[in-house]
Every structure is written in structure tokens, then in C-alpha cells.
Design an enzyme around this catalytic site. Structure first.
Site, PDB file in Angstrom:
ATOM      1  N   ARG A   2       0.804  -1.388   0.208  1.00  0.00           N
ATOM      2  CA  ARG A   2       0.057  -0.102  -0.288  1.00  0.00           C
ATOM      3  C   ARG A   2       1.069   1.397  -0.465  1.00  0.00           C
ATOM      4  O   ARG A   2       0.822   2.034  -0.500  1.00  0.00           O
ATOM      5  CB  ARG A   2      -0.866   0.236   1.305  1.00  0.00           C
ATOM      6  CG  ARG A   2      -1.951  -0.971   1.415  1.00  0.00           C
ATOM      7  CD  ARG A   2      -2.705  -0.947   2.192  1.00  0.00           C
ATOM      8  NE  ARG A   2      -3.788   0.604   2.628  1.00  0.00           N
ATOM      9  CZ  ARG A   2      -4.508   0.904   3.117  1.00  0.00           C
ATOM     10  NH1 ARG A   2      -5.233  -0.146   4.501  1.00  0.00           N
ATOM     11  NH2 ARG A   2      -5.277   1.853   3.403  1.00  0.00           N
ATOM     12  N   HIS A  32     -10.485 -16.559  -2.846  1.00  0.00           N
ATOM     13  CA  HIS A  32      -9.211 -17.163  -1.075  1.00  0.00           C
ATOM     14  C   HIS A  32      -8.375 -17.693  -1.787  1.00  0.00           C
ATOM     15  O   HIS A  32      -7.616 -19.048  -3.310  1.00  0.00           O
ATOM     16  CB  HIS A  32     -10.414 -18.691  -1.138  1.00  0.00           C
ATOM     17  CG  HIS A  32     -11.759 -18.068  -0.070  1.00  0.00           C
ATOM     18  ND1 HIS A  32     -12.361 -18.137   1.077  1.00  0.00           N
ATOM     19  CD2 HIS A  32     -12.185 -16.490  -0.331  1.00  0.00           C
ATOM     20  CE1 HIS A  32     -13.276 -17.489   0.703  1.00  0.00           C
ATOM     21  NE2 HIS A  32     -13.451 -16.569   0.519  1.00  0.00           N
ATOM     22  N   GLU A  49      -5.233 -17.733   5.965  1.00  0.00           N
ATOM     23  CA  GLU A  49      -6.477 -17.868   4.489  1.00  0.00           C
ATOM     24  C   GLU A  49      -6.496 -16.190   3.901  1.00  0.00           C
ATOM     25  O   GLU A  49      -6.296 -15.491   4.927  1.00  0.00           O
ATOM     26  CB  GLU A  49      -8.258 -18.375   4.826  1.00  0.00           C
ATOM     27  CG  GLU A  49      -8.415 -17.825   4.362  1.00  0.00           C
ATOM     28  CD  GLU A  49     -10.626 -18.640   4.506  1.00  0.00           C
ATOM     29  OE1 GLU A  49     -10.834 -19.626   3.291  1.00  0.00           O
ATOM     30  OE2 GLU A  49     -10.614 -17.658   4.953  1.00  0.00           O
ATOM     31  N   ASP A  75      -8.320 -22.067   7.905  1.00  0.00           N
ATOM     32  CA  ASP A  75      -8.713 -21.081   8.142  1.00  0.00           C
ATOM     33  C   ASP A  75      -8.414 -20.527   9.249  1.00  0.00           C
ATOM     34  O   ASP A  75      -9.608 -19.503   9.671  1.00  0.00           O
ATOM     35  CB  ASP A  75     -10.099 -21.028   7.670  1.00  0.00           C
ATOM     36  CG  ASP A  75     -10.873 -21.453   8.473  1.00  0.00           C
ATOM     37  OD1 ASP A  75     -10.017 -22.848   9.231  1.00  0.00           O
ATOM     38  OD2 ASP A  75     -12.343 -21.959   8.157  1.00  0.00           O
TER      39      ASP A  75
END
Length: 261
Positions: free
Chosen positions: A58, A153, A172, A105
Site C-alpha cells: 500500500r 481465496h 487464508e 482458516d
């Protein structure tokens, strides 16, 4: 593609009981709790590693590009109760090695983008990093779920460097657009409110809303490409050409061959 190496500490006598029937071994339960807390801490560190990588991307986009595809980033760590409930529901062995191998997950990171094309770009940037191994990819955008859910995913493995050992931890990563995220948030709230028993009319409305979200994403993507093409034309190197020589040539030619007055 390398497989994860499960960390397997002492996984014997995981039922929390001593050899004497009917009596709980308190010290054993305390030891199990400490091991499990340490086990979960590894997943928290893995989330930190992934979110750091995304935040670096970012900042890099903000510094070196006119456009940043990453709108915002979120993360969540399953609670110990949720992890153990899933292990029991799926009938996995009740030990840390089996949890590491089967429950992928526990650690989750969500990246929300502006446009559909950003999803593949971010996926490639993350998968291309040397210490990230993609274990599994599920494309719920190309193959949308029956209820309308869309997202990409990734199950990845990342090294976590701890004081006494290095672990590879699965995380995940969900990558989706703003519209996809808005729909998924609403769907989650509705299913939570109705405890999974959503009335047929609401399920139908959700499916229609998913279609509207898809159409919005496609329209926004088309606008984004149109703006990109315009920007490329405006920033073309031809814009900076010095046309003085051409003007002088045309002016001289006009003086030598004057037209009708």
C-alpha cells in the site's frame, strides 16, 4: 509446491484426564492450555506478517504510483472455542498436529480492492514473494457460490520466526472488491440473525443483490479502463514534442506558395 510441515508438540493424553478414571489432572489441563495458547500465538504472528507485507505494498503504491488498488485490509483470528468446535464437528484428531494440517482458516486476512482487475494483480504480487507459498486457491469470482458469494481465496504458508524455532503457518487470504465485500457483510449479518435458517424470499433477494453487485463491478471496471486509456493518451511522450520546427516549415512553405486571397 511445498507442503506445510506441521508442528507437533506433545500430543499424547489430550483428553485432559489422568490415569485415574473420573479425576481431572489439573496440572495436565494447565499444560494443555499453555501449549494451545502458544500454538494460537503462532497464527497471530502469521497475520502480522501478512498484513505487514500488504501494508508495504500500500505504501509503495502511494509513493510510486498514481493509483492504489488496495482500499483497506482486515484480519481475524478464530477463537480457541471456534477452532476446537470445528475439529470436533469435522471429526479430526484432537491434537495440534491434526489442527495445523486440517484447519487452514484459523488465521484470516481480507484485502478489499476497488476493481475486479485489482484482485488478480494483488494475488500475483503476494504469490510472487519468495517466502509465501500458495497451498490452495479457490476462485469464487469465476465460479460464484450458489448463494451469490464472490471472492478469491488463497491458502498460503508463511514462515514465522520465533525465539526458539521457525514455523510455517497457514493463512487464508480473501481478496475481493468493495461491492463483493458489502454484499458478503450483509449476507453474514442476515445468516447470523436467522441462525442459518434464512427465509426463501430473503435468499432470493440476496441472490438478486449479488447480481446487481456484479453488474456494478463490471460497470466500474469499464469506467476504470476508459479513464486509464484517456490518461495514457494524455501522458503520451508525443505531448512533449517541440512543434516549432514543424511550424517554421509550414510557415515557410506558405510564404513560398501563397494561396488565393
Amino acid at each position: 509446491m511445498g507442503a506445510m510441515k506441521p508442528w507437533n508438540p506433545d500430543t499424547t493424553a489430550v483428553d485432559g484426564f489422568s490415569g485415574e478414571p473420573g479425576r481431572i489432572d489439573v496440572e495436565h489441563v494447565r499444560a494443555l492450555r499453555e501449549q494451545f495458547v502458544d500454538f494460537m500465538l503462532g497464527y497471530k504472528f502469521a497475520i502480522d506478517e501478512i498484513t505487514t507485507k500488504i501494508n508495504i505494498l500500500r505504501e509503495d503504491f502511494n509513493s510510486t504510483h498514481e493509483y492504489n488498488p488496495i482500499e483497506h485490509v482486515g484480519s481475524r483470528l478464530k477463537s480457541p472455542e471456534s477452532v476446537l468446535e470445528k475439529v470436533q464437528r469435522k471429526n479430526y484428531p484432537m491434537n495440534l498436529a491434526a489442527i495445523r494440517e486440517n484447519v487452514l482458516d484459523i488465521a484470516g486476512v481480507r484485502v478489499v480492492c476497488s476493481f475486479i482487475s485489482d484482485i488478480a494483480a494483488i494475488r500475483d504480487m503476494l504469490a510472487g514473494q519468495e517466502d509465501i507459498t500458495v497451498l490452495e486457491e479457490r476462485d469464487y469470482i469465476t465460479h460464484r457460490k450458489p448463494n451469490g458469494y464472490q471472492s478469491l481465496h488463497l491458502i498460503v504458508s508463511i514462515p514465522v520466526f520465533r525465539s526458539a524455532r521457525t514455523e510455517r503457518i497457514p493463512v487464508e487470504i480473501q481478496i475481493r472488491t468493495i461491492a463483493m465485500d458489502f454484499w458478503a457483510s450483509l449476507e453474514h449479518k442476515i445468516y447470523y440473525k436467522y441462525r442459518g435458517e434464512v427465509p426463501p424470499n430473503l435468499r432470493s433477494d440476496l441472490a438478486q443483490a449479488a447480481e446487481v453487485a456484479t453488474q456494478l463491478d463490471e460497470k466500474m471496471e469499464a469506467l476504470h479502463r476508459q479513464v486509464d486509456r484517456t490518461a495514457q493518451v494524455r501522458s503520451s511522450p508525443a505531448d512533449s514534442l517541440d512543434l516549432s520546427a514543424l511550424y517554421d516549415n509550414l510557415a515557410a512553405d506558405r510564404s513560398a506558395h501563397p494561396g488565393p486571397s
